[in-house]
Design a protein around this motif. Sequence first.
Motif, short mmCIF file in Angstrom:
data_model
loop_
_atom_site.label_atom_id
_atom_site.label_comp_id
_atom_site.label_asym_id
_atom_site.label_seq_id
_atom_site.Cartn_x
_atom_site.Cartn_y
_atom_site.Cartn_z
N LEU A 72 -24.13 -86.12 -2.06
CA LEU A 72 -23.66 -85.04 -2.92
C LEU A 72 -24.56 -83.81 -2.87
O LEU A 72 -24.17 -82.74 -3.34
CB LEU A 72 -23.53 -85.52 -4.36
N GLN A 73 -25.77 -83.96 -2.35
CA GLN A 73 -26.70 -82.83 -2.27
C GLN A 73 -26.77 -82.26 -0.85
O GLN A 73 -27.72 -81.57 -0.49
CB GLN A 73 -28.11 -83.25 -2.72
N GLU A 74 -25.76 -82.61 -0.03
CA GLU A 74 -25.72 -82.13 1.35
C GLU A 74 -24.49 -81.27 1.55
O GLU A 74 -23.43 -81.51 0.95
CB GLU A 74 -25.69 -83.31 2.33
N SER A 75 -24.62 -80.26 2.42
CA SER A 75 -23.48 -79.40 2.74
C SER A 75 -23.71 -78.74 4.09
O SER A 75 -24.85 -78.45 4.47
CB SER A 75 -23.27 -78.33 1.67
N LYS A 76 -22.62 -78.50 4.79
CA LYS A 76 -22.66 -77.73 6.03
C LYS A 76 -22.22 -76.29 5.81
O LYS A 76 -22.26 -75.48 6.74
CB LYS A 76 -21.78 -78.39 7.09
N LEU A 77 -21.79 -75.99 4.57
CA LEU A 77 -21.22 -74.67 4.30
C LEU A 77 -22.03 -73.82 3.34
O LEU A 77 -22.09 -72.60 3.51
CB LEU A 77 -19.80 -74.84 3.73
N VAL A 78 -22.63 -74.43 2.32
CA VAL A 78 -23.31 -73.65 1.27
C VAL A 78 -24.68 -74.25 0.99
O VAL A 78 -24.94 -75.43 1.22
CB VAL A 78 -22.47 -73.64 -0.03
N PRO A 79 -25.61 -73.43 0.44
CA PRO A 79 -26.91 -73.96 0.03
C PRO A 79 -26.75 -74.97 -1.10
O PRO A 79 -25.90 -74.82 -1.97
CB PRO A 79 -27.68 -72.72 -0.43
N ALA A 129 -29.05 -77.48 -3.99
CA ALA A 129 -30.34 -77.62 -4.65
C ALA A 129 -31.03 -78.92 -4.24
O ALA A 129 -30.40 -79.98 -4.19
CB ALA A 129 -30.16 -77.58 -6.16
N LYS A 130 -32.32 -78.83 -3.95
CA LYS A 130 -33.11 -80.03 -3.66
C LYS A 130 -33.30 -80.82 -4.95
O LYS A 130 -33.44 -80.26 -6.04
CB LYS A 130 -34.46 -79.64 -3.07
N THR A 131 -33.29 -82.15 -4.80
CA THR A 131 -33.40 -83.00 -5.99
C THR A 131 -34.68 -83.81 -6.02
O THR A 131 -34.94 -84.49 -7.01
CB THR A 131 -32.20 -83.97 -6.04
N ARG A 132 -35.49 -83.73 -4.97
CA ARG A 132 -36.69 -84.55 -4.91
C ARG A 132 -37.91 -83.70 -4.54
O ARG A 132 -37.78 -82.63 -3.97
CB ARG A 132 -36.53 -85.68 -3.88
N GLY A 133 -39.08 -84.26 -4.86
CA GLY A 133 -40.33 -83.63 -4.44
C GLY A 133 -40.69 -82.42 -5.27
O GLY A 133 -40.02 -82.05 -6.25
N LYS A 134 -41.76 -81.76 -4.86
CA LYS A 134 -42.26 -80.62 -5.63
C LYS A 134 -41.35 -79.40 -5.55
O LYS A 134 -41.47 -78.48 -6.35
CB LYS A 134 -43.66 -80.26 -5.15
N ASN A 135 -40.42 -79.39 -4.56
CA ASN A 135 -39.49 -78.27 -4.44
C ASN A 135 -38.14 -78.55 -5.08
O ASN A 135 -37.15 -77.87 -4.78
CB ASN A 135 -39.29 -77.93 -2.96
N ALA A 136 -38.08 -79.57 -5.94
CA ALA A 136 -36.82 -79.91 -6.62
C ALA A 136 -36.29 -78.70 -7.37
O ALA A 136 -37.02 -78.00 -8.07
CB ALA A 136 -37.04 -81.08 -7.57
N ALA A 157 -33.17 -74.13 -3.52
CA ALA A 157 -32.02 -74.25 -2.63
C ALA A 157 -32.47 -74.58 -1.21
O ALA A 157 -33.46 -74.06 -0.72
CB ALA A 157 -31.21 -72.95 -2.63
N LYS A 158 -31.72 -75.46 -0.57
CA LYS A 158 -31.95 -75.73 0.84
C LYS A 158 -30.75 -75.21 1.63
O LYS A 158 -29.61 -75.20 1.15
CB LYS A 158 -32.16 -77.22 1.10
N LYS A 159 -30.99 -74.76 2.82
CA LYS A 159 -29.96 -74.10 3.61
C LYS A 159 -28.86 -75.10 4.01
O LYS A 159 -29.09 -76.30 4.10
CB LYS A 159 -30.59 -73.51 4.88
N PRO A 160 -27.66 -74.57 4.27
CA PRO A 160 -26.60 -75.44 4.83
C PRO A 160 -27.08 -76.04 6.14
O PRO A 160 -27.82 -75.41 6.90
CB PRO A 160 -25.43 -74.47 5.05
N ASN A 161 -26.65 -77.25 6.42
CA ASN A 161 -27.16 -77.96 7.59
C ASN A 161 -26.02 -78.46 8.47
O ASN A 161 -25.58 -79.61 8.35
CB ASN A 161 -28.04 -79.13 7.14
#
Length: 890
Positions: free
Chosen positions: A798-805, A807-814, A817-821
């Motif tokens: 649910l935290q993955e997308s190929k189209l839109v950024p 939000a990261k859910t883990r770690g210090k950067n929770a 936003a992470k880029k579409p992949n």
Amino acid sequence: MVYNRIQLMALQVPTHLALPFNLYALTVPQHWKELLSRLQRHKLGKDYVLPPVEALNPILQLLFDDILFFRRGAFRPSSNARLLYSKTDQISTKEIADVFKTWLRVSFENSKFLTDDDIAQIHALSGNDLQFEPVSLPEPIWEIVEGELRIDPLFYDLIPYLCASAVASSPFSLVNPSTGEVAEEVVLYESDLEGEGINEAISWFPLPVARQRKKRGSDEKEEITHYYSYCLKFALHYDTGGYPYLICNAGLRRWINWSLGYLPSATSVCIKPVNSSRFAACKLQYMGKEKGIEFENNLVRLLQELNCRERFTAKDVVETPYRNSNLAWAAVYNNRMSTSHNVNPGFFPVDIAMFQQACIERFQQVLGTEFSLLEAYSRCDNQKALNRVRSAYTKVEAFVRSHFATETSPPPFHIPSNLRLVLLAQSQEAKDLIVPLARKYGIANVEIYDLGTLGAELPGKSWKSECSDRIHKFQQTLPPSPQERKTLTLVEILPKDIFWKEREKDPKPCFRPALARLGSVTDHFEPKAEDDSKDFLTPEALNAELARREDEKEALEEDGKFLKASSLKSNFAHRVENTLLTGLSMTGAYIYPNFEAKNFPASVASVGVYLIRFYIGDKTEYLPMAVRMDETGITAKAYGCNDWLDFDTFQVEMAVGKTFQPIDSKGSKAKIQAWVFHNLFQESKQPTLFCFEADNLRKQGLDFLQKQYWQKRTLAFNTDFNARESVTFTPISKYPHVRIASIITPDTGEVPLYRAVGKSGELAGHTGGVFHPPSQGAECGYYYLSNQRPTSRSGGILQESKLVPMAKTRGKNAGKAKKPNPKAQGYNPRGVFLNLTLQEGDCFSDWASFVQALRLYGLIHYLDTTILPAPLHLAAGLDSYRPIQAIREP
């Protein structure tokens, strides 16, 4: 997580539709049909064969934008089916006739049987013979009358076209659900990959994705760019209750943009001519040494003779598979190619939801009606019974996942005590690994041989005789299985991709028939890759590695870092152990769910019935077979065989090819039906659930597997397959021990994806279970069985997308936003449809839960959910045990 509702990702079909044009149809004149029938009969020496329209249909769609779709059987002399449908009657019939004549000339050129009269009749074909007729559509589009769906078959082609045309009518907006802003404007083109009608749209121009890779033979890096497009495919289906629904399947089409030096199988090439608004497809196929790679049909030839000014050949496409200009083409990538693509297939749930919402809005704009989502399905499984089965199965999971170098208890499932394990190896790594693996599974009798020349490639000149020679060589080289033992042989051999250019040299088709003659079942695995990790084969080596990792973990934690530990098993070890487990299942190793529920029978057996196709020369013959599982073990039988055989014995007998006689296609439906009703059903002496894959047998004699004939307490029986309306209904109580489970799989294209639904109506991810349409009740008899989240997706989707950024859910950067992949492997929750026919007094939801238990907890060699219940999964796998004479020559 357990959710009580799921949302199927499919749309309700409205009963009324605003058609944005008038509809017309064109029928093939009778004298055209008779001419084509005669030409085909002379060409192929058969009474009647449909003409090869796989080139005709797409060329007509590329040349005439107003042609929508085609109907099957239009050239049959006795058929009233129309050839094509269009949105205007102003298409030049002269130009259509010219296309027909060119198609005939190309299709039958160099045919010596053509007479002067044939040639004169071809030239005489005229546009004056053709006339467009207006088509009136019934209202409403569909309705349920006395429990049955009434819908004109025309809508199964028309509605998918309307959807594809609607999304391609103007730029398509994808809205980010988190922000409500447009994330991307997509330009789509109508597309037809099947040659029968426009039912999909692809985005163009393609999107680039770059990745840094090492140059071959060098430590230097270079940037490689690959391309992909979005693809929307539409299909209209109806559920077992008779209600129609629309599937909007969003995916990716990945393109090849490097020279095609590798073509393991036919690959499609999408072509858009100059000034065309559509894509059509033809296939590239490796035709052998002399011809090399060529087009499989005449589409490109017809295109150039009729329209295209720019000439191009298969060689041009092979050298430049991706061309983005006025004349555009692109070869479709598949995962069997030697070069890996920068983009992995599939979308994630967020992406699917974005496409689905955009489609709904576009349909409302263009068609004047909203196609809303189906009603959410409700959970109805017997969770108490399933939890008990799951608790017992966790021991199997823990054992299989344990390391082979640790001291373990005996396997928590049955393995034949008289098992003999043989390894035919090509590497020392395989020889070293097989010993601790065998020890883990309690196999004391292990024999290791070098594969040697038994695995050498075949000469490739006379495939059948060379296979026969190789099979005989196995018998000369290896000892037969002792009569009192069951034998499993594992073979280490190079993958089939090595033989892609000369498939007739691949020796692997010989292995199972050869080893069956020695009394052994078999499976094979690939050698270890050079960059694979090492394995720890002893307790001492494993403990040393565990201590080293603990020290490293402590050191990293002091610096505020975390250890990302790799698996303690190499990829090779995982592969070999999985192959061993599959082989153990072939020898009869098993576990069987103990399902307990109120009023549920004790000691229920389950049988998977499956139809295997034998390819004997130009003929196709059929062998229906059944695999039976219960608390005592696994047995199997086939048509014409009175006795149930041990599972391994059955496979050996089948691969040898002497015991079972397949059925000729003529009259096969009646014979298959009689075998199931009068043999399998009548001989059942204990409560038995018979499992069928609907698509495998519903058109091969078992009408009760067709949705239109499904009933809760009766079985459809065809009294005369040569007559219409010959279906009668037999109460299942006539066979008091029999229950029926019909599985409709995602491969049919009929099963939509699903999403779990939270308490507030929000869409979530996976939840395994049994679900029913709430408007029909929990005992309706037809269900959606959802897959649980596989172990490979433990990180969530649910935290993955190929189209839109996202939000990261883990770690210090929770929270950031992470880029579409687009490089990621897309994944979505899936399931199957289940239809049940049961005895009076049976609880449908309990039996549906039992089927789910067979999918989740019925096998030792596949720990995640299987598409098919365990006995049907094993029966479908028997396809690989066809005798050598029943395998298509490469």
